[in-house]
Motif scaffolding. Structure first.
Motif, PDB file in Angstrom:
ATOM      1  N   ASP A  80       0.825  -1.211   0.000  1.00  0.00           N
ATOM      2  CA  ASP A  80       0.000   0.000   0.000  1.00  0.00           C
ATOM      3  C   ASP A  80       0.854   1.254   0.000  1.00  0.00           C
ATOM      4  O   ASP A  80       0.422   2.313   0.455  1.00  0.00           O
ATOM      5  N   LEU A  81       2.086   1.137  -0.490  1.00  0.00           N
ATOM      6  CA  LEU A  81       2.950   2.312  -0.635  1.00  0.00           C
ATOM      7  C   LEU A  81       2.677   2.966  -1.985  1.00  0.00           C
ATOM      8  O   LEU A  81       2.151   2.320  -2.891  1.00  0.00           O
ATOM      9  N   PRO A  82       3.080   4.213  -2.151  1.00  0.00           N
ATOM     10  CA  PRO A  82       2.911   4.850  -3.458  1.00  0.00           C
ATOM     11  C   PRO A  82       3.976   4.426  -4.477  1.00  0.00           C
ATOM     12  O   PRO A  82       4.066   5.012  -5.545  1.00  0.00           O
ATOM     13  N   GLN A  83       4.769   3.411  -4.167  1.00  0.00           N
ATOM     14  CA  GLN A  83       5.858   2.955  -5.029  1.00  0.00           C
ATOM     15  C   GLN A  83       5.847   1.436  -5.075  1.00  0.00           C
ATOM     16  O   GLN A  83       5.505   0.797  -4.081  1.00  0.00           O
ATOM     17  N   ALA A  84       6.310   0.853  -6.177  1.00  0.00           N
ATOM     18  CA  ALA A  84       6.440  -0.603  -6.249  1.00  0.00           C
ATOM     19  C   ALA A  84       7.504  -1.069  -5.255  1.00  0.00           C
ATOM     20  O   ALA A  84       8.454  -0.345  -4.967  1.00  0.00           O
ATOM     21  N   SER A  85       7.335  -2.280  -4.724  1.00  0.00           N
ATOM     22  CA  SER A  85       8.255  -2.779  -3.706  1.00  0.00           C
ATOM     23  C   SER A  85       8.326  -4.304  -3.760  1.00  0.00           C
ATOM     24  O   SER A  85       7.618  -4.943  -4.546  1.00  0.00           O
ATOM     25  N   THR A  86       9.193  -4.866  -2.962  1.00  0.00           N
ATOM     26  CA  THR A  86       9.296  -6.320  -2.772  1.00  0.00           C
ATOM     27  C   THR A  86       9.782  -6.543  -1.350  1.00  0.00           C
ATOM     28  O   THR A  86      10.124  -5.585  -0.655  1.00  0.00           O
ATOM     29  N   VAL A  87       9.839  -7.794  -0.922  1.00  0.00           N
ATOM     30  CA  VAL A  87      10.476  -8.114   0.359  1.00  0.00           C
ATOM     31  C   VAL A  87      11.630  -9.077   0.108  1.00  0.00           C
ATOM     32  O   VAL A  87      11.445 -10.138  -0.514  1.00  0.00           O
ATOM     33  N   HIS A  88      12.810  -8.700   0.582  1.00  0.00           N
ATOM     34  CA  HIS A  88      13.992  -9.571   0.546  1.00  0.00           C
ATOM     35  C   HIS A  88      14.265 -10.042   1.968  1.00  0.00           C
ATOM     36  O   HIS A  88      14.222  -9.244   2.905  1.00  0.00           O
ATOM     37  N   TRP A  89      14.531 -11.339   2.113  1.00  0.00           N
ATOM     38  CA  TRP A  89      14.703 -11.952   3.436  1.00  0.00           C
ATOM     39  C   TRP A  89      16.189 -12.117   3.654  1.00  0.00           C
ATOM     40  O   TRP A  89      16.768 -13.159   3.325  1.00  0.00           O
ATOM     41  N   HIS A  90      16.801 -11.085   4.194  1.00  0.00           N
ATOM     42  CA  HIS A  90      18.263 -10.976   4.178  1.00  0.00           C
ATOM     43  C   HIS A  90      18.925 -12.043   5.050  1.00  0.00           C
ATOM     44  O   HIS A  90      18.681 -12.114   6.247  1.00  0.00           O
ATOM     45  N   GLY A  91      19.797 -12.837   4.401  1.00  0.00           N
ATOM     46  CA  GLY A  91      20.587 -13.821   5.127  1.00  0.00           C
ATOM     47  C   GLY A  91      19.973 -15.205   5.164  1.00  0.00           C
ATOM     48  O   GLY A  91      20.634 -16.159   5.568  1.00  0.00           O
ATOM     49  N   GLY A 100      13.067 -12.096  -3.487  1.00  0.00           N
ATOM     50  CA  GLY A 100      12.527 -10.736  -3.440  1.00  0.00           C
ATOM     51  C   GLY A 100      13.303  -9.673  -4.196  1.00  0.00           C
ATOM     52  O   GLY A 100      13.146  -8.487  -3.902  1.00  0.00           O
ATOM     53  N   VAL A 101      14.116 -10.084  -5.172  1.00  0.00           N
ATOM     54  CA  VAL A 101      14.876  -9.083  -5.932  1.00  0.00           C
ATOM     55  C   VAL A 101      14.053  -8.637  -7.137  1.00  0.00           C
ATOM     56  O   VAL A 101      13.842  -9.407  -8.077  1.00  0.00           O
ATOM     57  N   ALA A 102      13.589  -7.391  -7.088  1.00  0.00           N
ATOM     58  CA  ALA A 102      12.754  -6.873  -8.168  1.00  0.00           C
ATOM     59  C   ALA A 102      13.523  -6.900  -9.482  1.00  0.00           C
ATOM     60  O   ALA A 102      14.678  -6.504  -9.550  1.00  0.00           O
ATOM     61  N   GLY A 103      12.867  -7.396 -10.517  1.00  0.00           N
ATOM     62  CA  GLY A 103      13.478  -7.419 -11.836  1.00  0.00           C
ATOM     63  C   GLY A 103      14.403  -8.599 -12.044  1.00  0.00           C
ATOM     64  O   GLY A 103      14.991  -8.747 -13.109  1.00  0.00           O
ATOM     65  N   MET A 104      14.565  -9.438 -11.024  1.00  0.00           N
ATOM     66  CA  MET A 104      15.465 -10.582 -11.166  1.00  0.00           C
ATOM     67  C   MET A 104      14.782 -11.877 -10.735  1.00  0.00           C
ATOM     68  O   MET A 104      14.679 -12.814 -11.504  1.00  0.00           O
ATOM     69  N   PRO A 131      12.930  -4.131   1.706  1.00  0.00           N
ATOM     70  CA  PRO A 131      12.571  -4.122   0.286  1.00  0.00           C
ATOM     71  C   PRO A 131      13.813  -4.298  -0.592  1.00  0.00           C
ATOM     72  O   PRO A 131      14.935  -4.075  -0.150  1.00  0.00           O
ATOM     73  N   HIS A 132      13.592  -4.714  -1.830  1.00  0.00           N
ATOM     74  CA  HIS A 132      14.702  -4.780  -2.793  1.00  0.00           C
ATOM     75  C   HIS A 132      14.289  -4.119  -4.095  1.00  0.00           C
ATOM     76  O   HIS A 132      14.439  -4.672  -5.177  1.00  0.00           O
ATOM     77  N   ASN A 133      13.725  -2.933  -3.959  1.00  0.00           N
ATOM     78  CA  ASN A 133      13.363  -2.094  -5.094  1.00  0.00           C
ATOM     79  C   ASN A 133      13.479  -0.660  -4.588  1.00  0.00           C
ATOM     80  O   ASN A 133      12.891  -0.329  -3.566  1.00  0.00           O
TER      81      ASN A 133
END
Ligand code: C2O
Ligand code: CU
Length: 462
Positions: A80-91, A100-104, A131-133
């Motif tokens: 619900d942000l005004p921008q595209a996003s993703t979630v990366h689960w670091h580690g 969660g890498v946008a575009g990959m 996020p990763h975007n």
């Protein structure tokens, strides 16, 4: 109003009786939602307004997600942000499609859309999600949280288990998040360094503890670019894990450096006297600041406890033969005072000025944007070595997705498992890992302005 006839009455009684006798787990099992949205937080002291932030579930930090090793983590991410996003689960040594890498590994999740994350948790320890975007903007606005995976067995006995997310913010005089996310001065220097430090979103984080209490402190550096230099006062103990991974033996706690994205699990005893305060201290250019305070009230026991055992190891495969391992060099160049003249971008050579006009100021192996060619193509299960040389005037915290690596010293000995390593200017560091996780994985600087500015490559495991 119509009255029920006899048959309808009978059916409705049966239906409600059946409903009442069913345990009501059907609803509870619906996938929990992780909702990225705008919110506000009291980052600054009371005389300032609250800060408008972006947060998971509207909070910064987001909720602590917690599960046991071997379980799955399942969240419906709703943007619900005004921008595209993703979630990366670091580690997390995660399956590639969930990275969660946008575009990959997935398209960015547009405003109003959602994405189901569902993955196994092979390792216990302290991890985090972000996020990763447009990460340099979204994380600077507060979008991150802790992901804690509890050990199956061998969890150390402590009186308190605290997650401390360390961040810095660049705030205006009205305590609002300063603009200027694409500022090329930040990008070509040390990144977006803030003017206000918080622990768990609080500029004066504090928690009362009894004397001789034993605490597990899980420190996570969630700053865009700040390297934290830490020390404790009135707390003595050990480092027991780095970047989620247990050390073979607890190491006595001294100075602790945490680069962006790095974590450290400490086991410490409160040794300050009753009525005093213990502190976590961050060293800045002009001296040490207490960023977390532990006022001491009462006593948990009469004396300090004995040293803790090591945490149980995670099931990370042992390195294979380094002599025959697949090898690549990674030369890091560019930035201010780096002397780089230009680099390849979009398949042609560009000078620094043209690069900067397109937001790129750094390069890996002479390439300023992540091209179609991977740094390394590894066979599944193969041991991989990467020799990284920091040919810039700045430190960098290099992060590998999907795997943990070890630093290999010049005498061939190997360091602890990590997912992010700090490299000082001029330094050469060799890392090695077993490429046992199939997919395309990023290797990038976790100073977010640097990765956006060109310090990003990838490798393929197949
Ligand atoms: Cu913590 Cu590529 O990220
Ligand atoms: Cu960097």
């Amino acid at each position: 109003m119509t009255r029920l006839n006899r048959r309808q009455f009978h059916q409705s009684v049966l239906a409600s009786a059946a409903a009442a006798s069913l345990p009501s787990f059907a609803r509870a099992e619906a996938t929990p939602i992780l909702n990225a949205r705008e919110g506000s937080a009291r980052l600054a002291p009371a005389e300032y307004p609250e800060t408008r932030i972006w947060g998971y579930d509207g909070l910064t930090p987001g909720p602590i997600l917690r599960a046991r090793q071997g379980e799955r983590m399942t969240r419906m991410f709703r943007n619900d942000l005004p921008q595209a996003s993703t979630v990366h689960w670091h580690g997390i040594r995660i399956e590639n499609a969930m990275d969660g890498v946008a575009g990959m590994t997935q398209p960015a999740v547009e405003p109003g859309a959602d994405f189901l994350y569902d993955f196994a948790l092979p390792d216990a320890g302290t991890y985090w999600y972000h996020p990763h975007n447009r990460t340099y903007e979204q994380m600077a606005r507060g979008l991150y949280g802790a992901l804690i995976v509890d050990e199956q067995t061998g969890t150390p006995e402590v009186d308190l288990d605290e997650v401390l997310l360390l961040d810095d913010w660049r705030l205006t005089d009205e305590a609002q998040i300063a603009d200027g996310f694409g500022n090329m001065h930040d990008w070509s220097h040390g990144g977006r360094i803030g003017n206000w430090i918080t622990v768990n979103g609080d500029g004066a984080w504090s928690r009362e503890v009894p004397r001789y209490a034993r605490m597990r402190l899980r420190l996570i550096n969630t700053a865009n670019a700040r390297i934290f230099s830490l020390e404790t006062k009135g707390l003595e103990g050990w480092v027991v894990a780095l970047d989620g991974m247990p050390l073979e033996a607890p190491q006595p706690l001294g100075d602790l450096t945490l680069a962006p994205a790095q974590r450290a699990d400490l086991i410490v005893d409160v040794v300050a006297d009753e009525g005093e305060e213990a502190f976590l201290v961050s060293f800045e250019r002009d001296g040490g600041y207490a960023i977390a305070a532990f006022p001491v009230g009462g006593a948990a026991r009469q004396t300090r406890r004995a040293a803790p055992d090591a945490l149980p190891p995670n099931p990370v495969p042992a390195l294979g033969d380094l002599e025959t391992a697949r090898h690549a060099d990674l030369r890091m160049e560019g930035g201010a005072m780096g002397g780089m003249r230009g680099a390849m971008m979009g398949g042609r050579m560009m000078d620094m000025r043209d690069m900067a006009a397109q937001g790129k100021v750094w390069a890996f192996n002479g390439m300023a944007d992540m091209g179609d060619t991977s740094l390394i193509d590894a066979d599944l299960g193969e041991t991989v070595r990467i020799t990284m040389t920091n040919d810039t005037a700045w430190p960098h915290g290099m992060h590998l997705h999907g795997h943990h690596f070890r630093q290999i010293a010049s005498d061939g000995s190997s360091g602890p498992l990590r997912d992010t390593i700090l490299m000082n200017r001029g330094e050469t560091v060799e890392i090695a890992f077993v490429a046992d996780n199939p997919g395309d994985w990023l290797l990038h600087c976790h100073m977010l302005e640097h990765s956006a500015g060109g310090m990003m490559t990838w490798l393929r495991v197949s």
